[in-house]
Design a protein around this motif. Structure first.
Motif, mmCIF file in Angstrom:
data_model
loop_
_atom_site.group_PDB
_atom_site.id
_atom_site.type_symbol
_atom_site.label_atom_id
_atom_site.label_comp_id
_atom_site.label_asym_id
_atom_site.label_seq_id
_atom_site.Cartn_x
_atom_site.Cartn_y
_atom_site.Cartn_z
ATOM 1 N N GLN A 121 0.803 -1.250 -0.139
ATOM 2 C CA GLN A 121 -0.005 -0.055 0.039
ATOM 3 C C GLN A 121 0.811 1.464 -0.034
ATOM 4 O OE1 GLN A 121 -2.513 -0.798 3.335
ATOM 5 N NE2 GLN A 121 -4.343 -0.449 2.196
ATOM 6 N N ARG A 122 1.962 1.212 0.652
ATOM 7 C CA ARG A 122 2.708 2.244 0.662
ATOM 8 C C ARG A 122 3.275 2.717 -0.663
ATOM 9 N NH1 ARG A 122 6.165 1.148 6.097
ATOM 10 N NH2 ARG A 122 5.833 -0.690 5.242
ATOM 11 N N ARG A 123 3.960 1.570 -0.913
ATOM 12 C CA ARG A 123 4.395 1.644 -2.410
ATOM 13 C C ARG A 123 3.357 2.100 -3.473
ATOM 14 N NH1 ARG A 123 8.608 -0.644 -5.678
ATOM 15 N NH2 ARG A 123 8.554 0.555 -7.495
ATOM 16 N N LEU A 124 2.335 1.822 -3.360
ATOM 17 C CA LEU A 124 1.217 2.143 -4.418
ATOM 18 C C LEU A 124 0.887 3.878 -4.188
ATOM 19 C CD1 LEU A 124 -1.264 -0.825 -4.374
ATOM 20 C CD2 LEU A 124 0.124 -0.036 -6.230
ATOM 21 N N VAL A 125 1.138 4.204 -3.056
ATOM 22 C CA VAL A 125 0.656 5.632 -2.697
ATOM 23 C C VAL A 125 1.998 6.352 -3.053
ATOM 24 C CG1 VAL A 125 0.568 7.345 -0.673
ATOM 25 C CG2 VAL A 125 -0.665 5.421 -0.544
ATOM 26 N N ALA A 126 3.341 5.741 -2.705
ATOM 27 C CA ALA A 126 4.422 6.755 -3.093
ATOM 28 C C ALA A 126 4.314 6.675 -4.669
ATOM 29 C CB ALA A 126 5.416 5.876 -2.613
ATOM 30 N N ASP A 127 3.960 5.991 -5.387
ATOM 31 C CA ASP A 127 3.873 5.779 -6.847
ATOM 32 C C ASP A 127 3.157 6.748 -7.421
ATOM 33 O OD1 ASP A 127 5.694 3.507 -6.860
ATOM 34 O OD2 ASP A 127 4.288 2.126 -7.549
ATOM 35 N N THR A 161 9.364 20.669 -2.387
ATOM 36 C CA THR A 161 8.462 19.642 -2.201
ATOM 37 C C THR A 161 9.149 18.341 -2.392
ATOM 38 O OG1 THR A 161 6.688 20.996 -2.666
ATOM 39 C CG2 THR A 161 6.165 18.905 -3.096
ATOM 40 N N HIS A 162 9.881 18.042 -3.576
ATOM 41 C CA HIS A 162 10.521 17.124 -3.968
ATOM 42 C C HIS A 162 11.430 16.474 -3.045
ATOM 43 C CE1 HIS A 162 12.195 14.733 -7.723
ATOM 44 N NE2 HIS A 162 12.426 14.156 -6.653
ATOM 45 N N MET A 163 12.300 17.398 -2.341
ATOM 46 C CA MET A 163 13.020 17.068 -1.084
ATOM 47 C C MET A 163 12.584 16.513 -0.186
ATOM 48 S SD MET A 163 16.280 20.054 -1.572
ATOM 49 C CE MET A 163 15.525 21.026 -0.662
ATOM 50 N N GLU A 164 11.271 17.312 0.212
ATOM 51 C CA GLU A 164 10.479 16.649 1.404
ATOM 52 C C GLU A 164 10.150 15.485 1.230
ATOM 53 O OE1 GLU A 164 10.361 18.415 4.525
ATOM 54 O OE2 GLU A 164 11.335 20.208 3.594
ATOM 55 N N LEU A 165 9.715 15.220 0.008
ATOM 56 C CA LEU A 165 8.855 13.902 -0.298
ATOM 57 C C LEU A 165 9.951 12.786 -0.453
ATOM 58 C CD1 LEU A 165 6.565 14.746 -3.022
ATOM 59 C CD2 LEU A 165 5.847 13.916 -0.616
ATOM 60 N N SER A 166 11.113 13.177 -0.664
ATOM 61 C CA SER A 166 12.423 12.053 -0.485
ATOM 62 C C SER A 166 12.678 11.766 0.795
ATOM 63 C CB SER A 166 13.854 12.915 -0.954
ATOM 64 O OG SER A 166 13.594 12.922 -2.676
ATOM 65 N N ILE A 167 12.615 12.697 1.651
ATOM 66 C CA ILE A 167 12.480 12.473 3.102
ATOM 67 C C ILE A 167 11.593 11.548 3.664
ATOM 68 C CG2 ILE A 167 12.618 13.423 5.411
ATOM 69 C CD1 ILE A 167 13.870 15.859 4.074
ATOM 70 N N ALA A 168 10.412 11.840 3.201
ATOM 71 C CA ALA A 168 9.044 11.085 3.659
ATOM 72 C C ALA A 168 9.162 9.702 3.231
ATOM 73 C CB ALA A 168 7.633 11.728 3.029
ATOM 74 N N GLN A 169 9.628 9.348 2.008
ATOM 75 C CA GLN A 169 10.122 8.148 1.373
ATOM 76 C C GLN A 169 10.795 7.259 2.108
ATOM 77 O OE1 GLN A 169 12.078 8.346 -2.574
ATOM 78 N NE2 GLN A 169 12.194 6.163 -2.739
ATOM 79 N N LYS A 170 11.753 7.837 2.756
ATOM 80 C CA LYS A 170 12.900 7.008 3.658
ATOM 81 C C LYS A 170 11.927 6.877 4.930
ATOM 82 C CE LYS A 170 17.076 8.909 1.824
ATOM 83 N NZ LYS A 170 16.296 9.855 0.580
ATOM 84 N N GLN A 171 11.405 7.763 5.280
ATOM 85 C CA GLN A 171 10.490 7.722 6.652
ATOM 86 C C GLN A 171 9.706 6.447 6.443
ATOM 87 O OE1 GLN A 171 9.164 11.520 7.219
ATOM 88 N NE2 GLN A 171 10.771 11.982 8.558
ATOM 89 N N MET A 172 8.913 6.201 5.210
ATOM 90 C CA MET A 172 8.037 5.149 5.103
ATOM 91 C C MET A 172 8.659 3.853 4.731
ATOM 92 S SD MET A 172 5.530 7.329 2.570
ATOM 93 C CE MET A 172 4.751 5.844 1.653
#
Length: 120
Positions: free
Chosen positions: A4-10, A75-86
């Motif tokens: 689910q996390r992968r689908l959301v991230a995609d 935003t991209h940088m923040e999402l990169s951080i969120a990606q690792k947190q997930m």
């Protein structure tokens, strides 16, 4: 749960890349507009006083789009951080172009991008 996390991230990544591309295209179009007006005015033999307001508004539009581009990069940088947190740090998104080291490390300073662009 990971699926689910992968689908959301995609979905978020696809939307982010579309937004980045749209802003870049709009920035290029605004630059072209601002760049073409003075030359065409000269070719047409029109006074520099005519259309000055339009040139200024085009410049303001370009500046606003440059600000929007900075915001989408952040935003991209923040999402990169969120990606690792997930727990999706090993998942690769985007193109294969290398990011400046400070950006790749999650730094919030875009001056490295500006320096890299000037050096290129």
């Amino acid at each position: 749960m990971l699926k689910q996390r992968r689908l959301v991230a995609d979905q978020v990544a696809a939307s982010l890349f579309e937004a980045e591309a749209a802003i870049d295209l709009a920035l290029a179009k605004a630059a072209a507009l601002a760049g073409i007006m003075p030359g065409l005015r000269t070719e047409a033999g029109i006074s520099a006083l005519i259309g000055q307001g339009a040139v200024e508004r085009a410049g303001e539009a370009f500046a606003a789009l440059a600000t929007a581009r900075r915001a989408i990069c952040e935003t991209h940088m923040e999402l990169s951080i969120a990606q690792k947190q997930m727990g999706l740090g090993a998942v690769m998104y985007g193109d294969s172009l290398p990011k400046p080291q400070m950006i790749a490390d999650g730094a919030r300073d875009l001056r490295a991008v500006a320096r890299a662009a000037r050096a290129a």
